[in-house]
Scaffold this motif. Structure first.
Motif, PDB file in Angstrom:
ATOM      1  N   PHE A  74       0.878  -1.222  -0.098  1.00 50.48           N
ATOM      2  CA  PHE A  74      -0.215  -0.009  -0.037  1.00 50.48           C
ATOM      3  C   PHE A  74       1.042   1.239  -0.009  1.00 50.48           C
ATOM      4  CE2 PHE A  74      -3.485   2.548   2.413  1.00 50.48           C
ATOM      5  CZ  PHE A  74      -4.370   2.661   1.183  1.00 50.48           C
ATOM      6  N   GLU A  75       0.493   2.278  -0.773  1.00 52.95           N
ATOM      7  CA  GLU A  75       1.428   3.314  -0.942  1.00 52.95           C
ATOM      8  C   GLU A  75       1.222   4.379   0.070  1.00 52.95           C
ATOM      9  OE1 GLU A  75       0.819   5.238  -4.852  1.00 52.95           O
ATOM     10  OE2 GLU A  75       0.574   3.189  -5.691  1.00 52.95           O
ATOM     11  N   GLU A  76       2.197   4.845   0.835  1.00 52.03           N
ATOM     12  CA  GLU A  76       2.142   5.833   1.787  1.00 52.03           C
ATOM     13  C   GLU A  76       1.270   6.906   1.128  1.00 52.03           C
ATOM     14  OE1 GLU A  76       2.376   8.067   5.318  1.00 52.03           O
ATOM     15  OE2 GLU A  76       2.663   6.164   5.367  1.00 52.03           O
ATOM     16  N   GLU A  77       2.054   7.328   0.144  1.00 49.51           N
ATOM     17  CA  GLU A  77       1.258   8.513  -0.677  1.00 49.51           C
ATOM     18  C   GLU A  77      -0.369   8.495  -0.708  1.00 49.51           C
ATOM     19  OE1 GLU A  77       5.420   7.969  -1.792  1.00 49.51           O
ATOM     20  OE2 GLU A  77       3.749   6.809  -1.653  1.00 49.51           O
ATOM     21  N   VAL A  78      -0.993   7.354  -0.721  1.00 46.59           N
ATOM     22  CA  VAL A  78      -2.484   7.335  -0.738  1.00 46.59           C
ATOM     23  C   VAL A  78      -2.868   7.434   0.607  1.00 46.59           C
ATOM     24  CG1 VAL A  78      -4.141   5.518  -1.067  1.00 46.59           C
ATOM     25  CG2 VAL A  78      -2.312   5.754  -2.852  1.00 46.59           C
ATOM     26  N   VAL A  79      -2.113   6.682   1.619  1.00 45.31           N
ATOM     27  CA  VAL A  79      -2.605   7.202   2.832  1.00 45.31           C
ATOM     28  C   VAL A  79      -2.725   8.777   3.171  1.00 45.31           C
ATOM     29  CG1 VAL A  79      -2.075   6.827   5.521  1.00 45.31           C
ATOM     30  CG2 VAL A  79      -1.682   5.121   3.962  1.00 45.31           C
ATOM     31  N   GLU A  80      -1.710   9.440   2.596  1.00 47.57           N
ATOM     32  CA  GLU A  80      -1.679  10.669   2.939  1.00 47.57           C
ATOM     33  C   GLU A  80      -2.842  11.592   2.071  1.00 47.57           C
ATOM     34  OE1 GLU A  80       0.110  12.462   5.050  1.00 47.57           O
ATOM     35  OE2 GLU A  80       1.360  10.712   5.767  1.00 47.57           O
ATOM     36  N   GLU A  81      -3.124  11.074   0.740  1.00 45.90           N
ATOM     37  CA  GLU A  81      -4.279  11.610   0.111  1.00 45.90           C
ATOM     38  C   GLU A  81      -5.488  11.382   0.798  1.00 45.90           C
ATOM     39  OE1 GLU A  81      -4.505  10.147  -3.837  1.00 45.90           O
ATOM     40  OE2 GLU A  81      -2.539   9.951  -4.081  1.00 45.90           O
ATOM     41  N   ILE A  82      -5.713  10.327   1.485  1.00 51.76           N
ATOM     42  CA  ILE A  82      -6.994   9.942   2.244  1.00 51.76           C
ATOM     43  C   ILE A  82      -7.003  10.768   3.568  1.00 51.76           C
ATOM     44  CG2 ILE A  82      -8.214   8.102   3.419  1.00 51.76           C
ATOM     45  CD1 ILE A  82      -7.029   5.973   1.452  1.00 51.76           C
ATOM     46  N   ARG A  83      -6.006  10.902   4.128  1.00 49.37           N
ATOM     47  CA  ARG A  83      -5.926  11.752   5.464  1.00 49.37           C
ATOM     48  C   ARG A  83      -6.408  13.219   4.983  1.00 49.37           C
ATOM     49  NH1 ARG A  83      -0.263   9.402   7.475  1.00 49.37           N
ATOM     50  NH2 ARG A  83      -0.992   7.656   8.731  1.00 49.37           N
ATOM     51  N   ALA A  84      -5.920  13.615   3.884  1.00 46.58           N
ATOM     52  CA  ALA A  84      -6.229  14.842   3.398  1.00 46.58           C
ATOM     53  C   ALA A  84      -7.470  15.390   3.043  1.00 46.58           C
ATOM     54  CB  ALA A  84      -5.157  15.605   2.328  1.00 46.58           C
ATOM     55  N   HIS A  85      -8.025  14.137   2.333  1.00 41.04           N
ATOM     56  CA  HIS A  85      -9.285  14.469   1.237  1.00 41.04           C
ATOM     57  C   HIS A  85     -10.516  14.331   2.528  1.00 41.04           C
ATOM     58  CE1 HIS A  85     -12.093  13.907  -1.812  1.00 41.04           C
ATOM     59  NE2 HIS A  85     -12.947  12.966  -0.997  1.00 41.04           N
ATOM     60  N   PHE A  86     -10.195  13.568   3.558  1.00 43.89           N
ATOM     61  CA  PHE A  86     -11.168  13.111   4.373  1.00 43.89           C
ATOM     62  C   PHE A  86     -11.035  14.097   5.580  1.00 43.89           C
ATOM     63  CE2 PHE A  86     -11.825   9.571   1.570  1.00 43.89           C
ATOM     64  CZ  PHE A  86     -13.174   9.570   1.672  1.00 43.89           C
ATOM     65  N   LYS A  87      -9.987  15.036   5.803  1.00 42.79           N
ATOM     66  CA  LYS A  87      -9.444  15.617   7.067  1.00 42.79           C
ATOM     67  C   LYS A  87      -9.136  14.922   8.239  1.00 42.79           C
ATOM     68  CE  LYS A  87     -11.831  19.962   4.820  1.00 42.79           C
ATOM     69  NZ  LYS A  87     -11.781  19.285   3.725  1.00 42.79           N
ATOM     70  N   LEU A  88      -8.420  13.778   8.093  1.00 40.26           N
ATOM     71  CA  LEU A  88      -8.383  13.007   9.192  1.00 40.26           C
ATOM     72  C   LEU A  88      -6.795  12.907   9.228  1.00 40.26           C
ATOM     73  CD1 LEU A  88     -11.015  10.223   8.416  1.00 40.26           C
ATOM     74  CD2 LEU A  88     -11.022  12.004  10.186  1.00 40.26           C
ATOM     75  N   PRO A  89      -6.153  13.923   9.639  1.00 39.04           N
ATOM     76  CA  PRO A  89      -4.502  13.939   9.686  1.00 39.04           C
ATOM     77  C   PRO A  89      -3.969  12.695  10.578  1.00 39.04           C
ATOM     78  CG  PRO A  89      -5.324  15.483  10.947  1.00 39.04           C
ATOM     79  CD  PRO A  89      -6.582  15.346  10.282  1.00 39.04           C
ATOM     80  N   LYS A  90      -4.563  12.316  11.551  1.00 38.58           N
ATOM     81  CA  LYS A  90      -3.922  11.162  12.307  1.00 38.58           C
ATOM     82  C   LYS A  90      -4.479   9.838  12.066  1.00 38.58           C
ATOM     83  CE  LYS A  90      -3.286  14.592  15.956  1.00 38.58           C
ATOM     84  NZ  LYS A  90      -2.759  14.781  17.089  1.00 38.58           N
ATOM     85  N   LEU A  91      -5.317   9.511  11.111  1.00 43.81           N
ATOM     86  CA  LEU A  91      -5.817   8.336  10.793  1.00 43.81           C
ATOM     87  C   LEU A  91      -4.453   7.331  10.550  1.00 43.81           C
ATOM     88  CD1 LEU A  91      -8.237   6.568   9.470  1.00 43.81           C
ATOM     89  CD2 LEU A  91      -7.287   7.280   7.214  1.00 43.81           C
ATOM     90  N   PRO A  92      -4.516   6.255  11.399  1.00 41.76           N
ATOM     91  CA  PRO A  92      -3.409   5.146  11.228  1.00 41.76           C
ATOM     92  C   PRO A  92      -3.572   4.581   9.903  1.00 41.76           C
ATOM     93  CG  PRO A  92      -5.030   4.440  12.850  1.00 41.76           C
ATOM     94  CD  PRO A  92      -5.634   6.005  12.282  1.00 41.76           C
ATOM     95  N   ALA A  93      -2.320   4.314   9.376  1.00 41.32           N
ATOM     96  CA  ALA A  93      -2.069   3.310   8.153  1.00 41.32           C
ATOM     97  C   ALA A  93      -2.573   2.088   8.401  1.00 41.32           C
ATOM     98  CB  ALA A  93      -0.692   3.439   7.511  1.00 41.32           C
ATOM     99  N   SER A  94      -2.780   1.536   9.431  1.00 38.68           N
ATOM    100  CA  SER A  94      -3.017   0.149   9.852  1.00 38.68           C
ATOM    101  C   SER A  94      -4.556  -0.029   9.735  1.00 38.68           C
ATOM    102  CB  SER A  94      -2.524  -0.102  11.385  1.00 38.68           C
ATOM    103  OG  SER A  94      -3.463   0.738  12.314  1.00 38.68           O
TER     104      SER A  94
END
Length: 168
Positions: A74-94
């Motif tokens: 899974f791409e870390e960059e996608v994790v960051e996109e999802i955090r930004a899009h849904f305004k969840l900066p602390k969403l864990p990648a797990s």
């Protein structure tokens, strides 16, 4: 097979492995209409890959012969996109329940190809298909968001064994 030695694949030399997650059981699989199980997910610094079986200690280890999802990237960059899009900066990648969180590569490019990562050979077998559980564990619309642009991750087979280690 794609390797750094072939010149065109030096990209894998640039890929970082930021997190390794394994889980001994399924939380969502086969649970439509029922609640989530709580098998948990472990964040580990290294994991043994076994050819044809997967990651030691993971729920899909030895699941069945020639299984397409012995390991998930899974791409870390996608994790960051999802955090930004849904305004969840602390969403864990797990929360996505993928095994290897990597940065520096577009995983869609490795679908249907063999590649070597940290000295271990893999075969990109299938896109990870996000399901309705993503809407439950992140936010409504996450499943749809992840289905666009190969954001679900890459399922792969382990072709040769070895040890993967977190390297950021």
């Amino acid at each position: 097979m794609t390797t750094a030695e072939e010149g065109h694949a030096g990209v894998w030399d640039q890929v970082k492995l930021g997190k390794i997650y394994i889980s001994g059981g399924h939380d969502y699989w086969g649970r439509q209409g029922a609640g989530r199980l709580q098998n948990g997910i472990r964040d580990v610094e290294e994991v043994e890959c076994v050819a044809g079986k997967g990651l030691v200690g993971d729920r899909y280890f030895g699941y069945r012969q020639d299984f397409k999802g012995q390991v998930t990237f899974f791409e870390e960059e996608v994790v960051e996109e999802i955090r930004a899009h849904f305004k969840l900066p602390k969403l864990p990648a797990s929360v996505f329940r993928r095994n290897l969180i990597v940065s520096g590569v577009r995983l869609g490019e490795w679908l249907g190809k063999r590649f070597v990562f940290q000295g271990i050979e893999f075969e990109g077998s299938q896109e990870c298909r996000p399901c309705h559980w993503m809407d439950r564990v992140v936010e409504d619309g996450t499943e749809r968001f992840m289905k666009e642009g190969f954001r679900g991750g890459l399922r792969a087979k382990v072709i040769s064994g070895g040890l993967l280690r977190v390297r950021v």
